[in-house]
Every structure is written in C-alpha cells, then in structure tokens.
Design a protein around this motif. Structure first.
Motif, PDB file in Angstrom:
ATOM      1  N   SER A 180      -3.239  -0.950  -2.725  1.00  0.00           N
ATOM      2  CA  SER A 180      -2.395   0.218  -2.450  1.00  0.00           C
ATOM      3  C   SER A 180      -1.155  -0.231  -1.691  1.00  0.00           C
ATOM      4  CB  SER A 180      -3.177   1.240  -1.623  1.00  0.00           C
ATOM      5  OG  SER A 180      -3.462   0.695  -0.332  1.00  0.00           O
ATOM      6  N   GLY A 181      -0.166   0.629  -1.605  1.00  0.00           N
ATOM      7  CA  GLY A 181       1.111   0.292  -0.969  1.00  0.00           C
ATOM      8  C   GLY A 181       0.986  -0.269   0.428  1.00  0.00           C
TER       9      GLY A 181
ATOM     10  N   ARG B 174      -1.677  -1.495   2.000  1.00  0.00           N
ATOM     11  CA  ARG B 174      -2.438  -2.750   2.034  1.00  0.00           C
ATOM     12  C   ARG B 174      -1.632  -3.898   1.425  1.00  0.00           C
ATOM     13  NH1 ARG B 174      -8.296  -0.346   1.427  1.00  0.00           N
ATOM     14  NH2 ARG B 174      -8.670  -0.010   3.636  1.00  0.00           N
ATOM     15  N   GLU B 175      -0.805  -3.600   0.441  1.00  0.00           N
ATOM     16  CA  GLU B 175       0.065  -4.636  -0.121  1.00  0.00           C
ATOM     17  C   GLU B 175       1.063  -5.108   0.936  1.00  0.00           C
ATOM     18  OE1 GLU B 175       1.283  -7.544  -2.268  1.00  0.00           O
ATOM     19  OE2 GLU B 175      -0.276  -6.253  -3.091  1.00  0.00           O
TER      20      GLU B 175
END
Length: 163
Positions: free
Chosen positions: A35-36, A38-39
C-alpha cells in the motif's frame, strides 16, 4: 505508566516481531507490492540502509561484522556480498527463520551466521564493524546506552547505528 526493565521490554519486542509484525516485516522487506504508506516506509528504510552501508568499506573481505537486530537479514546479506563474515542476531525467531529461508540458496549465505537472541549476549566477541539499524530504538534511552556500551567494547573499527 511504570517504565519496563530491560528484560520486560525485550519480551515485548520479541513477542511483537514474532507475532504481531512478522507478516508485515516479511512483506515490507520483500519485492511484493505494498500500500502507499507501506511503500513509503519501504523506500525510507531502503534509503537509510544504503546510507549506513555507504559508511562501511566496499571491500569487507576478512572482516567480522555484527548486524545487531538484523530482522530479515537484508543488511546481513549485503555485508556478506562485500566479503564480510557476519554475525546476524535478532530476538525474533520468525524473522531469523525468514532470513534463513530467503537466503539459504545464495552463495553469500555461508558467510552469515543467523542467531536468535539478544545482541548483548555476544559480549566478548570481537568485531571490526557493528551495525544496528533501528534496533536500539525499541529500548529506553538508559538501556539503549548500556547496549551501545556493550557493543562498543566489542568493536575495533566502527559502530554505525540509528536511534
């Protein structure tokens, strides 16, 4: 809230990484899509890891390096690729087992000794370099200083850590 002693806090950390966060760290340190947020965390950790590694020699042949709080072993393998003999220690059985599983087929794997345990248990061992990325941050400042003192007694050239 009363402050936990070192051993109580250590047990909390071990439980967290073995149970609550094991799957998250497995994904975070893999190549699978995230996900954004976590990226963003992955990118930040990769950048920090690269900075820390840039402070060590490219050629670590014949050098003994401690990766204190090694997690899934990402830094350990990078150190081994540079020729280091690596002691990689972490409290989390789950993360150490993941590291062994991920890297056991790599040529560099034989240069890494993955140990489930406390980085302080290595007192008396000698290292050319000690690296501790985001492992000491989990303890109180007082205990963190004690950990750093223990590690400093064991290192001959450099100690790199984040806090």
């Amino acid at each position: 809230m009363a402050q936990l002693n070192y051993h109580q806090r250590r047990q909390q950390i071990e439980h967290y990484f073995d149970h609550t966060a094991a799957d998250v760290w497995a994904r975070l340190t893999s190549e699978e899509p995230l996900s954004g947020i976590r990226e963003t965390v992955r990118a930040g950790r990769n950048a920090m890891r690269n900075i820390l590694l840039s402070w060590l020699p490219e050629d670590l042949c014949g050098r003994q390096v401690l990766d204190a709080g090694c997690g899934t072993g990402v830094i350990s393998i990078e150190l081994a690729k540079r020729g280091a003999e690596v002691i990689a220690v972490d409290l989390s059985r789950s993360l150490i087992e993941l590291a062994r599983e991920r890297y056991s087929t790599m040529d560099e794997y034989h240069r890494v000794q993955f140990i489930i345990g406390d980085m302080r248990q290595l007192k008396g061992e000698r290292f050319d370099h000690v690296l501790a990325m985001d492992s000491i941050i989990h303890y109180s400042a007082k205990d963190g200083i004690r950990i750093l003192e223990t590690l400093a007694d064991n290192v001959d050239e450099s100690m790199i850590f984040t806090f």
